[in-house]
Design a protein around this motif. Structure first.
Motif, short mmCIF file in Angstrom:
data_model
loop_
_atom_site.label_atom_id
_atom_site.label_comp_id
_atom_site.label_asym_id
_atom_site.label_seq_id
_atom_site.Cartn_x
_atom_site.Cartn_y
_atom_site.Cartn_z
N VAL A 88 2.28 13.70 -1.79
CA VAL A 88 2.54 12.26 -1.84
C VAL A 88 3.69 11.94 -0.89
O VAL A 88 4.75 12.55 -0.97
CB VAL A 88 2.92 11.81 -3.27
CG1 VAL A 88 3.12 10.30 -3.31
CG2 VAL A 88 1.87 12.24 -4.28
N ARG A 116 6.21 8.94 0.31
CA ARG A 116 6.69 7.61 -0.11
C ARG A 116 7.30 6.86 1.05
O ARG A 116 8.12 7.42 1.77
CB ARG A 116 7.75 7.77 -1.21
CG ARG A 116 7.13 8.20 -2.48
CD ARG A 116 8.07 8.56 -3.60
NE ARG A 116 7.31 9.38 -4.52
CZ ARG A 116 6.40 8.90 -5.36
NH1 ARG A 116 6.20 7.59 -5.43
NH2 ARG A 116 5.69 9.70 -6.11
N ALA A 128 -2.47 8.54 -6.51
CA ALA A 128 -1.69 9.19 -5.45
C ALA A 128 -1.46 10.66 -5.77
O ALA A 128 -1.55 11.53 -4.90
CB ALA A 128 -0.35 8.47 -5.26
N VAL A 137 2.34 6.16 -0.55
CA VAL A 137 2.62 5.07 -1.50
C VAL A 137 3.88 4.33 -1.04
O VAL A 137 4.65 4.83 -0.21
CB VAL A 137 2.83 5.59 -2.94
CG1 VAL A 137 1.57 6.20 -3.51
CG2 VAL A 137 3.99 6.59 -3.01
N THR A 189 -2.27 4.04 -1.20
CA THR A 189 -2.59 3.48 -2.51
C THR A 189 -1.35 2.94 -3.21
O THR A 189 -0.23 3.34 -2.92
CB THR A 189 -3.26 4.54 -3.42
OG1 THR A 189 -3.60 3.94 -4.66
CG2 THR A 189 -2.36 5.74 -3.67
N SER A 242 -1.45 11.41 0.28
CA SER A 242 -1.45 9.99 -0.07
C SER A 242 -0.13 9.37 0.34
O SER A 242 0.91 10.03 0.38
CB SER A 242 -1.72 9.79 -1.56
OG SER A 242 -0.71 10.40 -2.32
N GLU A 287 -0.03 5.14 -8.66
CA GLU A 287 0.68 6.43 -8.73
C GLU A 287 -0.22 7.55 -9.24
O GLU A 287 -0.15 8.68 -8.75
CB GLU A 287 1.89 6.32 -9.66
CG GLU A 287 3.08 5.63 -9.03
CD GLU A 287 3.80 6.50 -7.99
OE1 GLU A 287 3.65 7.74 -8.05
OE2 GLU A 287 4.48 5.94 -7.12
#
Ligand SMILES: Nc1ncnc2c1ncn2[C@@H]1O[C@H](COP(=O)(O)OP(=O)(O)OP(=O)(O)O)[C@@H](O)[C@H]1O
Ligand SMILES: [Mg+2]
Length: 223
Positions: free
Chosen positions: A211, A213, A205, A37, A199, A35, A202
């Motif tokens: 994850v 960032r 995610a 973010v 997404t 994911s 959180e």
């Protein structure tokens, strides 16, 4: 499986240059769920579009199965996307004058595809999978926002893709519907699909294997 190396992309509109990506790299393994973010404007959609080959980067390269797809001809890129890639956009882009079922069948209608009974059965399966069995005959305008979003996901699933790129697939959904989309994605991952999902949420995610960032066009660090 998919690898992006040092991707840069600057948009210029009305003489103003916006560096959207300033050297981002990412590797997605086969069957991995990643994911992405980051704040609004951090470059998530731009990066996802470069990864899915819909947008050509200014610099850097995207490798798929070890091949540098950045150098592919448009025809070759089209074939690759048709065969292996599925995309759910931040805004769902359903065609308003086609029914939900017809929208799901769209990927078969382009190129050399043919819509026969097998494709129709597959479309019904996908509608069922996103909880829309029995709603295939409705026009998008007669469905709720969440239902429209799920039609877009069914459309992405209708072909046997290898990797799914999803931009805010739970963006306009309430908690319950968002949850059902997330469990659908984790089911798909369990069946072997690789997933890259952007997404804001959180908790969603964290359901991915990893994850990533983003901040100001850079990867801020894995978590
Ligand atoms: N077609 C475009 N022309 C000009 N600038 C653009 C274009 N697309 C994106 N940008 C700019 O590039 C930056 C990154 O945009 P991007 O859409 O990738 O952000 P995002 O992280 O997906 O944001 P959001 O969470 O709001 O969807 C932003 O500053 C945006 O204004
Ligand atoms: Mg975005």
């Amino acid at each position: 499986m998919l690898e992006a190396k040092d991707i840069t992309k600057t948009f210029t509109s009305e003489g103003v240059a916006t560096p959207a990506l300033r050297g981002v790299s990412l590797t997605v393994g086969a069957g991995e769920f990643v994911s992405i973010v980051g704040r609004s404007g951090s470059g998530k959609t731009t990066f996802l579009n470069v990864l899915s080959t819909l947008l050509a980067p200014d610099g850097g390269e995207v490798l798929y199965g070890g091949e540098n797809v950045t150098a592919f001809s448009p025809e070759r890129l089209n074939r690759l996307r048709n065969r292996d890639f599925a995309v759910v956009f931040q805004f769902h882009y359903l065609l308003p004058y086609l029914t939900a079922r017809e929208n799901v069948l769209l990927p078969f209608m382009t190129g050399l595809g043919r819509v026969g009974s097998r494709e129709r059965a597959r479309a019904e399966d996908c509608l069922e999978r996103v909880g829309l069995a029995g709603k295939g005959g409705k026009l998008p305008g007669h469905l709720s926002g969440g239902e429209q979003q799920r039609v877009a996901i069914a459309r992405a699933l209708v072909k046997d893709s290898k990797i799914l790129f999803a931009d805010e697939p739970t963006g306009n959904l309430d908690k319950t519907t968002g949850e059902s989309v997330m469990s659908l994605l984790t089911d798909l991952k369990r069946d072997g699909l690789s997933i890259v999902m952007v997404t804001h949420d959180e908790s969603y995610a964290r359901r991915a294997d990893r994850v990533v960032r983003m901040a100001d066009g850079l990867v801020a660090g894995d978590a």
